[in-house]
Design an enzyme around this catalytic site. Structure first.
Site: not given
Length: 72
Positions: A13, A26
């Site tokens: 990501s 995250y």
């Protein structure tokens, strides 16, 4: 793969490059993936293995996660 070569593609990501407010866990998990792939890439290069190691880092697309996420 060491004998014939190949490619390993991991999906991470864009969050692995910077911290996000309210999404620290995250970002940390994505940074861990980046760290693992970077180390693995160096190991295959050191062995001169014919393996390409790539990390794809897509950005979020119209996600509403910050609107619905809760940070405890």
């Amino acid at each position: 793969m060491r004998q014939y070569g190949g490619a390993i593609i991991a999906v991470g990501s864009a969050a692995c490059e910077f911290a996000l407010p309210v999404q620290g866990m995250y970002s940390a998990s994505k940074h861990a993936i980046k760290g693992f792939i970077d180390a693995f890439r160096l190991e295959t290069e050191q062995e001169r293995a014919p393996i390409a190691v790539t990390l794809i880092k897509p950005a979020s697309i119209d996600t509403q996660l910050p609107d619905h996420a809760v940070n405890y």
